[in-house]
Structure formats: structure tokens, C-alpha cells
Write a protein that holds these residues in place. Structure first.
Motif, PDB file in Angstrom:
ATOM      1  N   ASP A  55       0.752  -1.207  -0.038  1.00  0.00           N
ATOM      2  CA  ASP A  55       0.095  -0.034   0.020  1.00  0.00           C
ATOM      3  C   ASP A  55       0.848   1.390   0.030  1.00  0.00           C
ATOM      4  OD1 ASP A  55       1.164  -0.212   2.516  1.00  0.00           O
ATOM      5  OD2 ASP A  55      -0.581   0.786   3.467  1.00  0.00           O
ATOM      6  N   GLY A  57       2.344   2.486   2.187  1.00  0.00           N
ATOM      7  CA  GLY A  57       2.299   3.175   3.242  1.00  0.00           C
ATOM      8  C   GLY A  57       0.897   4.153   3.456  1.00  0.00           C
ATOM      9  N   LEU A  58      -0.038   3.654   2.509  1.00  0.00           N
ATOM     10  CA  LEU A  58      -1.290   4.489   2.685  1.00  0.00           C
ATOM     11  C   LEU A  58      -2.225   4.203   3.706  1.00  0.00           C
ATOM     12  CD1 LEU A  58      -1.684   4.846  -1.246  1.00  0.00           C
ATOM     13  CD2 LEU A  58      -1.286   6.801   0.339  1.00  0.00           C
ATOM     14  N   PHE A  60      -3.869   0.956   4.160  1.00  0.00           N
ATOM     15  CA  PHE A  60      -4.737  -0.151   3.831  1.00  0.00           C
ATOM     16  C   PHE A  60      -4.198  -1.393   3.599  1.00  0.00           C
ATOM     17  CE2 PHE A  60      -4.519   0.746  -0.348  1.00  0.00           C
ATOM     18  CZ  PHE A  60      -4.439   2.162  -0.719  1.00  0.00           C
ATOM     19  N   GLU A  61      -5.052  -2.642   3.583  1.00  0.00           N
ATOM     20  CA  GLU A  61      -4.492  -3.697   3.266  1.00  0.00           C
ATOM     21  C   GLU A  61      -5.148  -4.366   2.079  1.00  0.00           C
ATOM     22  OE1 GLU A  61      -2.290  -5.863   4.853  1.00  0.00           O
ATOM     23  OE2 GLU A  61      -2.041  -4.068   6.222  1.00  0.00           O
ATOM     24  N   ARG A  62      -4.438  -5.110   1.139  1.00  0.00           N
ATOM     25  CA  ARG A  62      -5.119  -5.569  -0.213  1.00  0.00           C
ATOM     26  C   ARG A  62      -5.584  -6.992   0.274  1.00  0.00           C
ATOM     27  NH1 ARG A  62      -4.388  -0.974  -3.456  1.00  0.00           N
ATOM     28  NH2 ARG A  62      -2.042  -0.256  -3.061  1.00  0.00           N
ATOM     29  N   THR A 101      -9.728  -0.084  -2.165  1.00  0.00           N
ATOM     30  CA  THR A 101      -8.524  -0.750  -1.762  1.00  0.00           C
ATOM     31  C   THR A 101      -7.811  -1.617  -2.684  1.00  0.00           C
ATOM     32  OG1 THR A 101      -9.518  -1.778  -0.002  1.00  0.00           O
ATOM     33  CG2 THR A 101      -8.665   0.466   0.501  1.00  0.00           C
TER      34      THR A 101
END
Lengths: 129, 129, 129
Positions: A55, A57-58, A60-62, A101
Motif C-alpha cells: 500500500d 504506506g497509505l 490499507f490492506e489488499r 483499496t
């Protein structure tokens, strides 16, 4: 003209993949001013673990639903790209249930000389398009 | 140096795919002035429905024989690209029976610094090539 | 941000592929100044014969272990690219046993507007990154 690669983890049905591709195309037609039959898509299905997307560092998780879209095109400006990203996220969520996301988009630019859509012609150079 | 991705629907034999790849390489050698052993090809085989290619309104239909060729390279001009497209269509029809309407070609440009052919060296920058 | 395609012939185990991908990522973090969670990798596995890689006359042979890495990114200079190639060859040999003659790397450049990492936003344009 955009050539669009769509990378996914295997598991979606034929219908789901088609809806995904249709949605991407509809957004390109609207926001990249692509003519309706200007459609060149390649869907790459991969075994689990073959797409690794974090991510930056944004925060969220994928998931394994992640969709990576790489678009090769020429001629669109920043505003069109921003509008494209927003519409892709919105439409893919609305029509395909894709979490915003789980969408990664990357664009590559080339030039009018870099396209031949058939018949061995460089259509943008030869006045065919 | 061109890195060539060739996307097809599965179903061609090993021999047919090799002939396809050989033909593309021969045309690159002739029209992109690639040295003979300057060959970097990746063939992507896809299940039916994973390549969606229309015609940008040019007036023809694609079949499942469609071949999408994406070439990453640097240094060729418009005349070379036009000659390449024409020769690809002609040679792929003559040698592989590919309809010229089933050929899509897209080129992407990079620079001499963008290549390492092995040994961890940037051969174009370091005088190896 | 680099979007990295890693093309290999099938046959490596899940663990081996993961180690390969991890090594590529570690080198990108170090030499392309990528943040640690800036990781976008797609591993393409192909049947034998689907990667054809010669040597541009440099004087070595490839094996079926060959790894083709295509990196789409923006903003790195020639020195960073040279350092990246060298470190990829060294680290992939040390950690994965890859012969430096079996590594091909190609880079493609785009711009900050060409990336959306999720949520439909152009993170580089909108101040998110």
C-alpha cells in the motif's frame, strides 16, 4: 487505443471477468474519450501469491481480489487521468463489488506512431483514424 | 533489445507458437535493425475470452486467432515503425496464416539506460554494446 | 510505485518464487529509494518455450531459469538504474542461485500522474504521497 492489461488472481468466473473488463472499458470510453469499439484488453489470471501488492504506506490492506490495471495510451492529460482513476474505483465497486483499496492503476504513454490496429497500417499516421 | 510480449488465446501448438515468434523476430531484425541474437520474447497464452480486441471502428472483426504484440524498445523512428507494422502483417500472414485483421501492435519507448541484458550491467551505458 | 512484472518459466516452487520476488523488492527499496511497502509485483509463469531470450551477441547462453524483469516507474536516474542492475544480479545470485547470465531487466518510465495506488486517487498529484 489504450492497450489495457488487467492482472487478477484466478477464481473469478467468466462472467465476473467480463463484467470487470466491460466496466473498465466503459470508464475508458467516458473519461479517456475512447471510441466505443476502441477496445484492447488482455486479462492475465495468476495463481495465488503471484500478485504481491502492498500500500505504499497509505494505510490499507489488499486482498486476493486485488486488480492491477496497466494502461498503455497516448494523449490524455492529468485531469483525464485523475477522472479515470476516480471513476474506475467508483464503477468497479458499484458494478463488480471491488473494494477501492483493491485497485491499482498504472499508465504508460507512447505516441501516435506506436499503434497498428490491424492490416499492417499505422492508422494514426496514415489518416485512417 | 526490443522486449516483445506476444499475447494469444491458447490453442496454438508449440510449433505454431515458435513459428509466430520466429517470424516476429525476423521482422524485427530486418526492420528495427536488431542484431540477430537480440531476441527477448515472452509469449502469454490466455484462456478464451481473456483477450478482448475490437476494431476502433475500422470495419473488421477479430477472431480468437488475434495476436497482440507489445514491443518495448528505444531508438526507432516513425518510418521504421511503419515498415515494421506492414512487414509483420505480411510475414505473419505468409508464414503463419494470420489474418492481417487479427494483428494488433503497440510500441513503448524507453532509453539506453533502461536495459540490462545480463551480468548486472547496463550494456548500452558501459560500452558493451 | 514501481510496477514490476517478473516473467519465468514454470517449475519454481512457491517458496522459490517468493524469495525471488522478495529479493527484487529488497533491491528496489535500497537502490530505487522505494518505501518498504511500495511493492507492486506480478509474477508471470509460462510453459517451457514461452520465453525466448538470447544474448544480443554478448557471448553467453540462457537457460530455462531465465528471469525477465520489467519495471515501470518514474523518477530514477541513470546511476540508480546501473546500481539496480548490479545489485539485482548480485543479490539474485546470492539469495536465489540465479546465474547473472539468466537475468534480463528492462525499465519503462512514466510520470507522477500515471499512478493510482487505490481509492481512485492519483496519490502523487493529490498530496497523499
Amino acid at each position: 487505443m489504450p492497450l489495457v492489461r488487467i492482472d487478477v488472481i484466478e477464481g473469478r468466473s467468466d462472467d465476473d471477468l467480463r463484467r470487470l473488463a466491460d466496466t473498465v472499458q466503459d470508464v475508458l470510453v467516458e473519461h479517456f474519450a475512447a471510441p466505443e469499439r476502441d477496445r484492447y484488453q488482455v486479462i492475465h489470471e495468476h495463481r495465488p501469491g503471484r500478485i504481491i501488492a502492498l500500500d505504499t504506506g497509505l494505510g490499507f490492506e489488499r486482498t486476493d481480489e486485488v486488480v492491477v490495471i496497466q494502461i498503455t495510451q497516448q494523449g490524455r492529460d492529468e485531469q483525464q487521468k485523475k477522472a479515470l482513476y476516480a471513476a474506475l474505483a467508483e464503477q468497479l465497486e458499484a458494478r463488480c463489488g471491488l473494494a477501492p483499496t483493491d485497485l491499482v492503476v498504472s499508465v504508460v504513454e507512447n505516441t501516435p506512431a506506436d499503434w497498428s490496429f490491424g492490416l499492417g497500417r499505422a492508422q494514426f499516421l496514415e489518416g485512417d483514424l
